[in-house]
Every structure is written in structure tokens, then in C-alpha cells.
Design an enzyme around this catalytic site. Structure first.
Site, PDB file in Angstrom:
ATOM      1  N   HIS E  16       0.839  -1.193   0.000  1.00  0.00           N
ATOM      2  CA  HIS E  16       0.000   0.000   0.000  1.00  0.00           C
ATOM      3  C   HIS E  16       0.878   1.248   0.000  1.00  0.00           C
ATOM      4  O   HIS E  16       2.108   1.190   0.035  1.00  0.00           O
ATOM      5  CB  HIS E  16      -0.992   0.019   1.179  1.00  0.00           C
ATOM      6  CG  HIS E  16      -0.437   0.433   2.500  1.00  0.00           C
ATOM      7  ND1 HIS E  16      -1.221   1.016   3.466  1.00  0.00           N
ATOM      8  CD2 HIS E  16       0.815   0.337   3.015  1.00  0.00           C
ATOM      9  CE1 HIS E  16      -0.476   1.244   4.533  1.00  0.00           C
ATOM     10  NE2 HIS E  16       0.751   0.857   4.298  1.00  0.00           N
ATOM     11  N   CYS E  35       5.731   6.517   4.334  1.00  0.00           N
ATOM     12  CA  CYS E  35       4.560   5.723   3.932  1.00  0.00           C
ATOM     13  C   CYS E  35       3.994   6.226   2.609  1.00  0.00           C
ATOM     14  O   CYS E  35       3.102   5.600   2.030  1.00  0.00           O
ATOM     15  CB  CYS E  35       3.466   5.776   5.003  1.00  0.00           C
ATOM     16  SG  CYS E  35       3.998   5.048   6.564  1.00  0.00           S
ATOM     17  N   HIS E  41       5.063   0.204  -0.346  1.00  0.00           N
ATOM     18  CA  HIS E  41       5.755  -0.676   0.592  1.00  0.00           C
ATOM     19  C   HIS E  41       4.681  -1.671   1.043  1.00  0.00           C
ATOM     20  O   HIS E  41       3.587  -1.673   0.481  1.00  0.00           O
ATOM     21  CB  HIS E  41       6.372   0.106   1.757  1.00  0.00           C
ATOM     22  CG  HIS E  41       5.363   0.779   2.620  1.00  0.00           C
ATOM     23  ND1 HIS E  41       4.693   1.923   2.235  1.00  0.00           N
ATOM     24  CD2 HIS E  41       4.847   0.455   3.831  1.00  0.00           C
ATOM     25  CE1 HIS E  41       3.843   2.281   3.167  1.00  0.00           C
ATOM     26  NE2 HIS E  41       3.899   1.412   4.152  1.00  0.00           N
ATOM     27  N   HIS E  43       3.092  -4.846   4.100  1.00  0.00           N
ATOM     28  CA  HIS E  43       2.993  -5.372   5.464  1.00  0.00           C
ATOM     29  C   HIS E  43       2.449  -6.794   5.462  1.00  0.00           C
ATOM     30  O   HIS E  43       1.727  -7.191   4.541  1.00  0.00           O
ATOM     31  CB  HIS E  43       2.029  -4.510   6.300  1.00  0.00           C
ATOM     32  CG  HIS E  43       2.463  -3.092   6.468  1.00  0.00           C
ATOM     33  ND1 HIS E  43       3.517  -2.731   7.260  1.00  0.00           N
ATOM     34  CD2 HIS E  43       1.987  -1.931   5.948  1.00  0.00           C
ATOM     35  CE1 HIS E  43       3.672  -1.418   7.223  1.00  0.00           C
ATOM     36  NE2 HIS E  43       2.755  -0.900   6.429  1.00  0.00           N
ATOM     37  N   ASP E  81      -5.322 -10.516   0.166  1.00  0.00           N
ATOM     38  CA  ASP E  81      -3.997 -11.148   0.273  1.00  0.00           C
ATOM     39  C   ASP E  81      -3.194 -11.016  -1.020  1.00  0.00           C
ATOM     40  O   ASP E  81      -3.710 -11.284  -2.111  1.00  0.00           O
ATOM     41  CB  ASP E  81      -4.161 -12.632   0.623  1.00  0.00           C
ATOM     42  CG  ASP E  81      -2.828 -13.260   0.979  1.00  0.00           C
ATOM     43  OD1 ASP E  81      -1.992 -12.578   1.608  1.00  0.00           O
ATOM     44  OD2 ASP E  81      -2.611 -14.432   0.622  1.00  0.00           O
ATOM     45  N   HIS E  82      -1.941 -10.628  -0.870  1.00  0.00           N
ATOM     46  CA  HIS E  82      -1.019 -10.464  -2.003  1.00  0.00           C
ATOM     47  C   HIS E  82      -1.558  -9.445  -3.013  1.00  0.00           C
ATOM     48  O   HIS E  82      -1.315  -9.567  -4.208  1.00  0.00           O
ATOM     49  CB  HIS E  82      -0.721 -11.815  -2.675  1.00  0.00           C
ATOM     50  CG  HIS E  82       0.291 -12.621  -1.915  1.00  0.00           C
ATOM     51  ND1 HIS E  82      -0.024 -13.262  -0.749  1.00  0.00           N
ATOM     52  CD2 HIS E  82       1.622 -12.864  -2.129  1.00  0.00           C
ATOM     53  CE1 HIS E  82       1.065 -13.890  -0.300  1.00  0.00           C
ATOM     54  NE2 HIS E  82       2.069 -13.658  -1.101  1.00  0.00           N
ATOM     55  N   GLU E 126      -1.015  -3.742  11.748  1.00  0.00           N
ATOM     56  CA  GLU E 126      -0.251  -3.376  10.540  1.00  0.00           C
ATOM     57  C   GLU E 126       1.184  -3.853  10.710  1.00  0.00           C
ATOM     58  O   GLU E 126       1.824  -4.312   9.761  1.00  0.00           O
ATOM     59  CB  GLU E 126      -0.296  -1.863  10.353  1.00  0.00           C
ATOM     60  CG  GLU E 126       0.175  -1.427   8.999  1.00  0.00           C
ATOM     61  CD  GLU E 126      -0.097   0.042   8.767  1.00  0.00           C
ATOM     62  OE1 GLU E 126      -1.070   0.370   8.070  1.00  0.00           O
ATOM     63  OE2 GLU E 126       0.661   0.885   9.293  1.00  0.00           O
TER      64      GLU E 126
END
Lengths: 136, 136, 136, 136, 136, 136
Positions: E16, E35, E41, E43, E81-82, E126
Site C-alpha cells: 500500500h 509511507c 511498501h 505489510h 492477500d497479495h 499493521e
């Protein structure tokens, strides 16, 4: 026959201070920083003790975990828990209680009680982010 | 070329009992204590499987984690999860299901499916405080 | 005066099985799946007991953690640890030992020993991924 | 509009001792046990600070975590880390540094810097097994 | 009758970026810092979903964990996811994917599938040090 | 003299994508699955750096943890944190950023700054369930 390593976690809380009596204050501060606080600070130490050897074909144990648990309690926790390492633990009278030195002291204490045919390893967590390992 | 170890965590829940059928009840109690409960007790077993080898220069993998994950699921989780180890898992018909023996059984099962050029290690947590490691 | 919550972690290992004697096997399988294994499976249960009340101005304690630790040991760990919940724990003779029901049973046992002026909460982890909370 | 709670973990290491100067040694020992060691012991304190409020529609933040992180560092970590709580932290000159009292002191320090429209909660872990919560 | 809260942990990995298209680069940098990296980047998000209600006296469940696990997989993991949250998840086309906003989006998605008689809470980590909670 | 291993944990968040530019899309999908998402995904990487050597008899340190912490920050965290590994980190321009390859890159960067008399090990957690180890 192949060997298996059995590990047991334990913990103790203690106060300590890093410094050398034969160094100046400024030298102690330069090397040990806030760990040199003369009023002490402290940690929850987590300890993992591992014993490696062959499985006893009768019991299925390398070493009975109940025996290892008792050994750690008697030799380490009862001696170090809720103590000031510098003042109350004789091994650190003239030895800086760094994580490295504490791990070696613990290893030496336990080695006497572990069968010579087995290997011994000690991992000591000073914090969740700082830890040391020693195998003799 | 240098080697890299890749590790994958998995888990399963199972019931077991430590005892030897050829021992008296009092001998079983003396050695295995409350782990000898004839009605069984159980654990959430955590498993770390590690494979060591050279990095494949095409993929950047030592071993595809997706493949390792499936292998652990098919060979270990599907066989041990939600099972009574003493009664339902043939390997423990005459073998005490101590953490040590379970780790060796798991290693033997997985070894068949891991390329011979690679090393295999199994770490099995019976509880967060008791765990064992086996590398063959 | 404002209230503080003090919490203490404990744990026990046990075997159990989810099923209803008054249901058919297929109905038990449909609802409880592999948790219905008639040979049992087991867990390392982690327990967090929290007591909420005012700080005693003399001691600085809401409740002495040593007392809370002993209470949990005597009332819960000694009763449930290394036990088969269905067979050996009377509360589950006619009550399905789901995490929800175990938490309520633990809460009821502890409530008798906690001062009525204080609130009680129980959090029970059946696995690190499944847990329940009960506050009466 | 509904509220969201944002939480930030921090930690500090400190030495302390539980005792009352106006009590006899034997009374201190009876109530505080080994926590009354006159040479101190210590802990790795883990701290979770939570702020509850509405999401700012511009930023998507309840409170900027970077700001909360700095606030905890300046007001709490810099004041308590590697300190002897009894000797070096004025709030504990006449207040027993139990986990309960430390949590209240931390909450009072932070409350001054958190917008009045927001709720504040502090959870303080003295060890992984003992922790306290305070919300004012 | 008293209520019990049942909780289930899940996780997903995603990329994100925090920024507002209607702000200047320097304003985005000032508020969102690193950010705001335009290349993204990411998480490992950990998610705890809790459902509170009365225990069903037949099953002993507040809500079948297997059903809750499937619901989280289908509605949340398969969707997030992913993924790149900003580009691939429609809810964040015009909504900054802060932890706060992601938690609200997840809560709204799950709320549709949880019986209205039950309360729903979402906790989203996060990182292990930054997390948020939302209960509607 | 016997050697001690000292370990320090660190972490960074990053986005990445697994693929080879010289492979077809379908081949990338077949081998890398959802890790091949062209919009990237991301992880909270946890890193454990271990240095093994003799204890300095003056300080009691194998290596000053403060120095090791700074080294990791300057050489690794500042370079990888909140970055897109594929686009922004030169080492991965033509190298697939698998956990294995990232660990080797980190090891190579740190090796330059660790005294040649000491051994270096890097453990990199891509998720709590997937991790790799490299010792050169």
C-alpha cells in the site's frame, strides 16, 4: 545413532549494571552508556537450555524434561531470580554481568549436572531483541 | 556455493499418553508422571521444518515454500492433526510418543520427499516451553 | 476512584472431544467435524485471568498477583491440567467442552474466590488462532 | 460517527523494589516477598498505549502513529528507560512502583498531551505473564 | 444470559501507499512521510475477528469457528492477500488505506455476514507495534 | 577460548514481486503464483543478525549491541525499509527478491563491516511462518 536436542524455556528477573570498577566514570559511560546507571536497571531474562544426546530407547527421552526443569529451577532461577546480579551473585563480583558473561556463568553451573555424554547449549534473552548463545 | 536454510512453520493438535505397556502402573507413574494419564491429554504441536541447500539461480528458491507447505500438510498435518497418537498413528503402536520420538517420526516421513542433495531439520514444540530438534 | 485491571497468564494441557451423546454419529460429524474424533485430541490451553478494581492505597495492588497465581493453580490448573475434559472433569459430563463452555466453567470456579467488589474476566486460548472471552 | 482505537507498543527496562518505608522489614517481606529485595530487581516493561477517537477524514488517521510514537518516547521511554524507579523517578518517591501504580503514572503523563476529545488506555506488561490496564 | 466473545486470527500480505491525490507532493511527504513512497511498501497484516453473543445450548458454540474461519477467508483474505490495496481493491480507490480505514472496510464486509444479534469487532495489526480496533 | 553468539533483532517493511523478466507471464504465474502480482505485495520483514566470536575480557562483549544495532540501521533498515525492493534497491534489479536472495544480500552488506575474526549469520522472516537463514 542420530542425536536429538531437547530444549526447555525458563525465566528470571534481575537488576544489573554494566561497568568496571577500574575504569573512570567517563570511560564507563563511553563504553556502557545508560547500562552504566549506578542505580541499576533490570530485565526479564528468558533462558532456553538445550541438551543434545541419543534417545533412551526405554523411555523415549533424551533427558526427562521434568528433571531438566527442576535442575534449571534449583541451579539458576533460585540463584538469579529477583536478584541484583552485581551485588548478590558472587560470580559477578569481578565479572561484568553482560548477557555474554551471564550465559557463560549459567552454562558452567548447569554443565556440572548434565551427563558428560550430552552436549549443552544456553540461549539467554536479555530483551526480546538482544540475545546470546553459548555451547561451551 | 554457500547454502541457505529455508524454514516453514506448521501445527497440529493431538492427544497422547506416555507409558510402556510392559511396565507396571507404578513404574509408568514414577517415570512419566501425569503424562501417563490413561485417559490421555493433548497439545497444540508447533512444527518448524527446515531444508538446507543451494539457491536455484533461476527461481531464487532453495525449495519452493508452496511445495514445502503442501508436503507438510499432506504427510504430517493430515496424518497427525486431531488424532490420538497412541491409538490412531501406526508408528506409535509400539513407540512412546514423546516429543523426541514424534520429531524422529516426522523427519523420517519428510525425508522421503526431500531431494537427497538437501539437508532436513525438524523442530517440534510440544508446548512453548518444551521443544526438540532433529536433523537425522 | 478509577479502576485498574490486573491480568495473569496461566496454561494447562488437556484432551477433549466435541460431541453430543444424544445426536447420531453423522450429526456429530456434520457439526463438530474432526473435533468429534472418538479417540480425543488435545490442546495447550492458555488462560488469562483479569481482575478489575480499585488500587489498595497501602500496597499499591488491585489484587496481589501471587495470590491470583495461587488461586489459578489451585482452582484451575490442578483440576484441568493433563486431564481428559470429557471423562475426568465433572462439569463436562453433560456439557460439551467447547472453548466457550470451558471459559464459563473456569469463570464460575474463580468467581467464588474473588472479592465481590471486583470484576472478573477470563480469556481462554484453545490455539493461538482461536480464543474466547467471558466476563459473566 | 463510530470510533476507532489505535494502539502503539513501546518498551523500557527498569529496576524497582516493592516496599513501604513505614512498614517493618517483616511486614514488607510478608506482603511483597522477593519483590522487596533491598538491592532491587528489574523488568523489561512492555507498554501498549491506545487512543480512541473518530477517524480524520482528510488523513485517515485517528492520531498519527509517528506522533504517538514520539510522544511515548519523549514522555515515557526517556524518563523511565534504564532507570531505578524508586530512586530516580520522582513520582515513586512516596508511591510503591507496582505495575498498577506505574500504569497510572504513565497514563497521567500521557493524558496531558492527548486531545481531550480522545480516550486514552495504557496496558503495561511487567512480565509476559503479569500485566495491568488503566483507562482513567 | 451472559455473552461470550469468540475470536479468530487470520492474516494477509499486501502492498500500500498513504497519500492523497488532491494534495501536493510536499504536503503528502509532510503528513505521510516514508509511507508515501510512490513505489509502495507492504505489510504482513494480522487480523483478529471477534463475534460476541450467547452460547447456543445445543452446540456449545457462539459461532462455529470453522464457519468464521471460512467467512474470513472468502470475504477478506481472498480479496486482500497479495494485493496492492491502492490499485486493486475498489474500496481504496478514493480512501487512504491507513490501518484505521482498512479495519473499517473489513468490518463493513464482515458485518453483512454475521447474524444481527451478535456484535462484531475487528483488530488489525499493521505491524506487531501498530494496530487498530473497530467495533462499528 | 570458547565462542559466544550475540544476536540482534531488527525489522523493515517493504513491497516486492517475484518474477523473471525473461519468462512468459504464464511461466511466472506457474512458478511464483500470487507472489507474481505485477502491482506488488509486501511484508513486515523481521531480521535477526548474529555475530559469533570470543568475549572481550575488558568489556564482557563479543560485539557491542549498540554498535551492531547502529550498523543494522545504517546498512539495512535505512536502505530497505518502506522500499519497493524490485524498483528501488539496485541489488534486485536483476535478482529475484526471494527471501533467500534478500538474506544473502543483507549478509553481504553486513559482512564488510564485521571483523573478519567473527562469524556472521542472518535469519530473515518474510512472515512468521516463512523464514530463511544464511551464514556465508
Amino acid at each position: 545413532m542420530s542425536k536429538v536436542k531437547v530444549s526447555r524455556k525458563a525465566h528470571f528477573n534481575a537488576a544489573h549494571r554494566l561497568y568496571r570498577a577500574d575504569w573512570s566514570d567517563s570511560e564507563n559511560d563511553r563504553v556502557f552508556g545508560k547500562c552504566n546507571n549506578p542505580y541499576f536497571h533490570g530485565h526479564n531474562y528468558d533462558l532456553v537450555v538445550s541438551v543434545t544426546g541419543e534417545i533412551d530407547s526405554e523411555t523415549g527421552f533424551v533427558m526427562d524434561m521434568k528433571v531438566l526443569k527442576s535442575l534449571i529451577k534449583n541451579e539458576i532461577e533460585d540463584v538469579l531470580d529477583h536478584k541484583n546480579l552485581n551485588i548478590e551473585v558472587p560470580e559477578f563480583k569481578d565479572l561484568n554481568p553482560t548477557a555474554e558473561n551471564i550465559a557463560v556463568v549459567i552454562w558452567n553451573k548447569l554443565r556440572l549436572h548434565i551427563d558428560a555424554s550430552k552436549e549443552l547449549e544456553v540461549v539467554l534473552y536479555e530483551t526480546p531483541r538482544n540475545f546470546v548463545s553459548y555451547s561451551g
